[in-house]
Design a protein around this motif. Structure first.
Motif, PDB file in Angstrom:
ATOM      1  N   VAL A 135     -96.531 -16.558 -46.008  1.00 29.28           N
ATOM      2  CA  VAL A 135     -95.418 -17.043 -45.204  1.00 29.28           C
ATOM      3  C   VAL A 135     -95.911 -17.967 -44.104  1.00 29.28           C
ATOM      4  CG1 VAL A 135     -93.690 -16.325 -43.517  1.00 29.28           C
ATOM      5  CG2 VAL A 135     -93.877 -15.134 -45.682  1.00 29.28           C
ATOM      6  N   TYR A 136     -96.983 -17.561 -43.429  1.00 27.24           N
ATOM      7  CA  TYR A 136     -97.480 -18.371 -42.314  1.00 27.24           C
ATOM      8  C   TYR A 136     -98.550 -19.351 -42.750  1.00 27.24           C
ATOM      9  CZ  TYR A 136     -94.907 -15.313 -39.218  1.00 27.24           C
ATOM     10  OH  TYR A 136     -93.915 -14.627 -38.583  1.00 27.24           O
ATOM     11  N   PHE A 169    -109.348  -5.312 -31.162  1.00 27.06           N
ATOM     12  CA  PHE A 169    -108.526  -6.069 -30.226  1.00 27.06           C
ATOM     13  C   PHE A 169    -109.344  -7.160 -29.548  1.00 27.06           C
ATOM     14  CE2 PHE A 169    -106.709  -6.631 -25.954  1.00 27.06           C
ATOM     15  CZ  PHE A 169    -105.399  -6.926 -26.273  1.00 27.06           C
ATOM     16  N   LEU A 195     -99.866 -19.072 -34.413  1.00 26.67           N
ATOM     17  CA  LEU A 195    -100.057 -18.505 -35.740  1.00 26.67           C
ATOM     18  C   LEU A 195    -100.820 -17.188 -35.658  1.00 26.67           C
ATOM     19  CD1 LEU A 195     -99.600 -19.134 -38.651  1.00 26.67           C
ATOM     20  CD2 LEU A 195    -101.695 -20.463 -38.679  1.00 26.67           C
ATOM     21  N   PHE A 219    -101.009 -15.117 -33.159  1.00 21.23           N
ATOM     22  CA  PHE A 219    -100.174 -14.055 -32.595  1.00 21.23           C
ATOM     23  C   PHE A 219     -99.142 -13.573 -33.611  1.00 21.23           C
ATOM     24  CE2 PHE A 219    -101.919 -15.340 -28.533  1.00 21.23           C
ATOM     25  CZ  PHE A 219    -102.087 -14.110 -27.926  1.00 21.23           C
ATOM     26  N   TYR A 220     -98.606 -14.496 -34.398  1.00 25.01           N
ATOM     27  CA  TYR A 220     -97.676 -14.069 -35.447  1.00 25.01           C
ATOM     28  C   TYR A 220     -98.357 -13.092 -36.397  1.00 25.01           C
ATOM     29  CZ  TYR A 220     -94.045 -17.530 -34.342  1.00 25.01           C
ATOM     30  OH  TYR A 220     -93.062 -18.240 -33.740  1.00 25.01           O
ATOM     31  N   PHE A 234    -100.959 -11.291 -35.877  1.00 22.83           N
ATOM     32  CA  PHE A 234    -101.274 -10.054 -35.152  1.00 22.83           C
ATOM     33  C   PHE A 234    -100.054  -9.129 -35.178  1.00 22.83           C
ATOM     34  CE2 PHE A 234    -101.836  -7.536 -31.234  1.00 22.83           C
ATOM     35  CZ  PHE A 234    -103.134  -7.110 -31.406  1.00 22.83           C
ATOM     36  N   GLY A 235     -98.896  -9.699 -34.880  1.00 20.74           N
ATOM     37  CA  GLY A 235     -97.656  -8.928 -34.911  1.00 20.74           C
ATOM     38  C   GLY A 235     -97.352  -8.419 -36.307  1.00 20.74           C
ATOM     39  N   HIS A 275     -99.424  -5.492 -37.215  1.00 21.00           N
ATOM     40  CA  HIS A 275     -99.035  -4.247 -36.539  1.00 21.00           C
ATOM     41  C   HIS A 275     -97.757  -3.661 -37.115  1.00 21.00           C
ATOM     42  CE1 HIS A 275    -102.281  -5.148 -33.832  1.00 21.00           C
ATOM     43  NE2 HIS A 275    -102.144  -3.944 -33.325  1.00 21.00           N
ATOM     44  N   VAL A 276     -96.803  -4.510 -37.451  1.00 21.22           N
ATOM     45  CA  VAL A 276     -95.583  -3.980 -38.061  1.00 21.22           C
ATOM     46  C   VAL A 276     -95.922  -3.361 -39.421  1.00 21.22           C
ATOM     47  CG1 VAL A 276     -93.327  -4.557 -39.003  1.00 21.22           C
ATOM     48  CG2 VAL A 276     -94.033  -5.524 -36.837  1.00 21.22           C
ATOM     49  N   LEU A 334     -97.378  -0.052 -38.912  1.00 21.16           N
ATOM     50  CA  LEU A 334     -96.307   0.868 -38.527  1.00 21.16           C
ATOM     51  C   LEU A 334     -95.576   1.376 -39.758  1.00 21.16           C
ATOM     52  CD1 LEU A 334     -95.452   1.471 -35.559  1.00 21.16           C
ATOM     53  CD2 LEU A 334     -93.510  -0.026 -35.938  1.00 21.16           C
ATOM     54  N   PHE A 367     -82.922  -2.885 -47.331  1.00 22.81           N
ATOM     55  CA  PHE A 367     -83.879  -3.513 -46.415  1.00 22.81           C
ATOM     56  C   PHE A 367     -84.936  -4.269 -47.219  1.00 22.81           C
ATOM     57  CE2 PHE A 367     -87.733  -3.461 -43.810  1.00 22.81           C
ATOM     58  CZ  PHE A 367     -87.259  -3.893 -42.587  1.00 22.81           C
ATOM     59  N   PHE A 374     -85.609  -8.217 -47.397  1.00 22.23           N
ATOM     60  CA  PHE A 374     -86.949  -8.711 -47.086  1.00 22.23           C
ATOM     61  C   PHE A 374     -87.444  -9.634 -48.193  1.00 22.23           C
ATOM     62  CE2 PHE A 374     -91.594  -8.284 -46.985  1.00 22.23           C
ATOM     63  CZ  PHE A 374     -91.837  -8.517 -45.643  1.00 22.23           C
ATOM     64  N   PHE A 416     -88.233 -13.691 -47.643  1.00 25.58           N
ATOM     65  CA  PHE A 416     -89.533 -14.319 -47.817  1.00 25.58           C
ATOM     66  C   PHE A 416     -89.767 -14.775 -49.256  1.00 25.58           C
ATOM     67  CE2 PHE A 416     -89.768 -11.596 -44.096  1.00 25.58           C
ATOM     68  CZ  PHE A 416     -90.077 -12.556 -43.165  1.00 25.58           C
TER      69      PHE A 416
END
Lengths: 410, 410
Positions: free
Chosen positions: A121-122, A183, A197, A199-200, A202-203, A206-207, A210, A361, A365, A369
């Motif tokens: 995606v990125y 980190f 990019l 930071f995206y 990284f997020g 983490h999701v 999760l 969901f 999703f 994407f």
């Protein structure tokens, strides 16, 4: 969770999943700023798998050749499902360690899939360090969660070994230190050209953690409370999946939700009732065996897991008096059953009512994407997308769409 | 954490933070696909605050008028810091409840700020439901975490009230049910036009929750172990912040990291040593008072929080023998100190070495999303960006850059 589809061909689905013609023509210079993050065809570099007109597995071709695509789909689904259920029971037979390995394998596979989607995606293929870092984080978080679980279970047998004692005593500190190293590496790897990019991603990582790690951790914790807390919920989800498909197949008329165009109200409601009934039966069957009912405990003497115990209250037969208006129907005043069977009704209700939202969901999703799956079933008009996912994804749907909620209530 | 800057003017920082001239000219049609998510000037719709040549607060103007901008900055920082430290001590004086409220307020404010950035970055102003949903999730997650903490502390006093007992008994289930409602609303609010955007915001919300809520929860848990576990770590961070600035101000020559161009090795190293020394002193001072040392406990008789106890081992003076080579220096063979002071060295080391990475992370984040702050100090060439954040952000930097790690070790 994505099985109760109306009998429509794939064209509609494909049209919705892909870009619609009128939108196509408006891309390029006319794209407004607002649309950029919405409809940008970001995965245009991923080639579509050419739709094959018939991708029935070779072995089944001679048998299924005379059937319409609707019934061909029916048989393929049936055989596929039976194979998977047999596999599932084989794994149960292999014992709790095997089930833990299964859950872990699914977790790792899911993580890999979702991270790959993020990379696509990125378009972050050339990001320094990132793939390595994602896996490092997965390792850290698993170290933390498995440590938390294992420390409880091996606590007694470990008191002799000093290193292990140290690891348990400072477990949280060690886990956190490992995470911090990751980190810091992330911060040091920040390159001006790629800030946003990075930071995206990284997020995204983490999701993903999760979603995958916390859930599989909860599933494993349940499993330690007794295999029944793992097997019955999953059986219920599988059952709901199949029943909803069957009801949708034979009676499906009314579309349920735009997000998943092939799901019907008939499948949803039929699935619900059948799941409650079957769940009640499953609970009765599994509650009879100590093997399923007893907490999985590690015994330091035999150096293995034991599942022997005096079953707890909810796994022992109780007598319940039947309400007066039901007595003529059942022909008696009392029934004996396991309190766990009442639990199972709650579990079934949850699996049938909330569970599908997990499917919606995932469905949303997938569309957001524009994920394409390279399995052998891809593009077969008779087989819906959800079944084209590989076995592992199917299992993980079953597991994850309900994992979290099904903690033992006692 | 962002205070040890070299004495350079803001021009360099602004150039780095904003887009560089040569990049500017390459936007538009020449932008390659790969750059789209990296360098896109996405917040162009947020107007820059016009740089004012002098934004010294009115009260201070007559006093500071004769100074160079370098020294003016020095005095403004000094007064600002002293005000905040006084405020901090006032809040400590108000007791544990006030500190919990402070932490919660900071958490909510941080959440709001980061969510707003997300909305700006993705231009998701018109997304159906989303702002409401984000706040709903914040509420759920807080309900869960506060419930977990409070249930432990109020458990005894609650046994009389049936509703509260119910809430505690099924706390996890209730929290999860609330979360699921939000999840279902999210799924139902999915609109075809916005799929991808909605999933981005969903992810953004969850990462924000991870950053803000879990950390403030841990900070509050620490606080219950004794206010000293909250006060000393935060004092250490504040001290490191100030010391690094002072060392950077007077001796700063060598740049430390590209990400934060005004930080220097001199500030980093000087800050480290001074923090260890001051931390050691702080620990000695605070360890003397039961008010700080005792766990915060709710007593159901007086219906209030009490901080009275027999202090634990680490808050009682011990005698340590001084190593032979240090004896001439100290002039004696034994010293008396609190074991907690040894803890403080670990805390200081951590705050000085790892803490700054939290600052670099924030710094990178700021640049990645080109965040501009509308405070009265904005644009003043003598004052660095980190100080232009409002008081609350400063506090939250102190709190969050270290919150998680500083759990009591006992």
């Amino acid at each position: 969770m994505t099985a109760y589809y109306r009998q429509t061909d794939m064209a509609e689905l494909r049209r919705r999943g892909g870009r619609e013609p009128e939108q196509d023509s408006s891309t390029g210079k006319e794209t407004t700023r607002e649309d950029k993050y919405v409809d940008d065809d970001i995965d245009s570099d991923i080639r579509d798998v050419p739709p094959s007109s018939d991708s029935t597995p070779e072995v089944l071709k001679p048998v299924l050749s005379g059937l319409s695509s609707r019934w061909k789909n029916w048989w393929i689904r049936g055989i596929f499902s039976l194979t998977m259920i047999s596999l599932f029971f084989f794994l149960i037979y292999m014992g709790p360690v095997m089930l833990i390995l299964l859950v872990s394998a699914i977790q790792v596979k899911c993580f890999q899939e979702i991270i790959s989607i993020g990379h696509r995606v990125y378009r972050s293929f050339e990001l320094p360090w990132f793939r390595t870092l994602s896996w490092y984080f997965l390792l850290c978080v698993n170290y933390f969660f498995y440590g938390e679980t294992l420390a409880d279970y091996f606590a007694t047998s470990v008191q002799r070994e000093e290193i292990l004692q140290f690891l348990i005593r400072y477990h949280r500190f060690i886990s956190f230190a490992f995470y911090l190293i990751g980190f810091c590496i992330f911060v040091l790897s920040l390159v001006k050209k790629h800030y946003r990019l990075q930071f995206y991603m990284f997020g995204w990582t983490h999701v993903t953690l999760l979603i995958t790690v916390t859930q599989s951790h909860l599933v494993i914790q349940n499993l330690f409370e007794g295999m029944i807390w793992f097997i019955v919920p999953i059986s219920i989800v599988i059952c709901n999946d199949i029943m909803a498909y069957l009801f949708g197949f034979f009676f499906g008329r009314t579309p349920l939700i735009k997000l998943s165009p092939k799901k019907t109200w008939e499948g949803f409601i039929g699935g619900f009732f059948m799941t409650v009934i079957f769940g009640f039966l499953f609970a009765y069957i599994f509650a009879q065996f100590q093997y399923f009912v007893c907490p999985v405990e590690y015994s330091s003497e035999t150096n293995s897991f034991s599942t022997k115990c005096k079953p707890s209250e909810i796994f022992r037969l109780h007598y319940y008096s039947v309400p007066a208006y039901l007595q003529p129907l059942l022909g008696r005043g009392t029934v004996s059953m396991y309190p766990f069977q009442i639990h199972s009704i709650a579990l079934s209700t949850f699996a049938s009512l909330i569970g599908p939202f997990g499917g919606f969901f995932a469905s949303g999703f997938k569309r957001a994407f524009k994920i394409k799956f390279n399995t052998w079933m891809q593009g077969n008009p008779g087989i819906n997308t959800s079944l084209t996912l590989p076995v592992i994804t199917r299992f993980s749907c079953w597991m994850f769409s309900h994992g979290t909620a099904l903690c033992p209530v006692n």
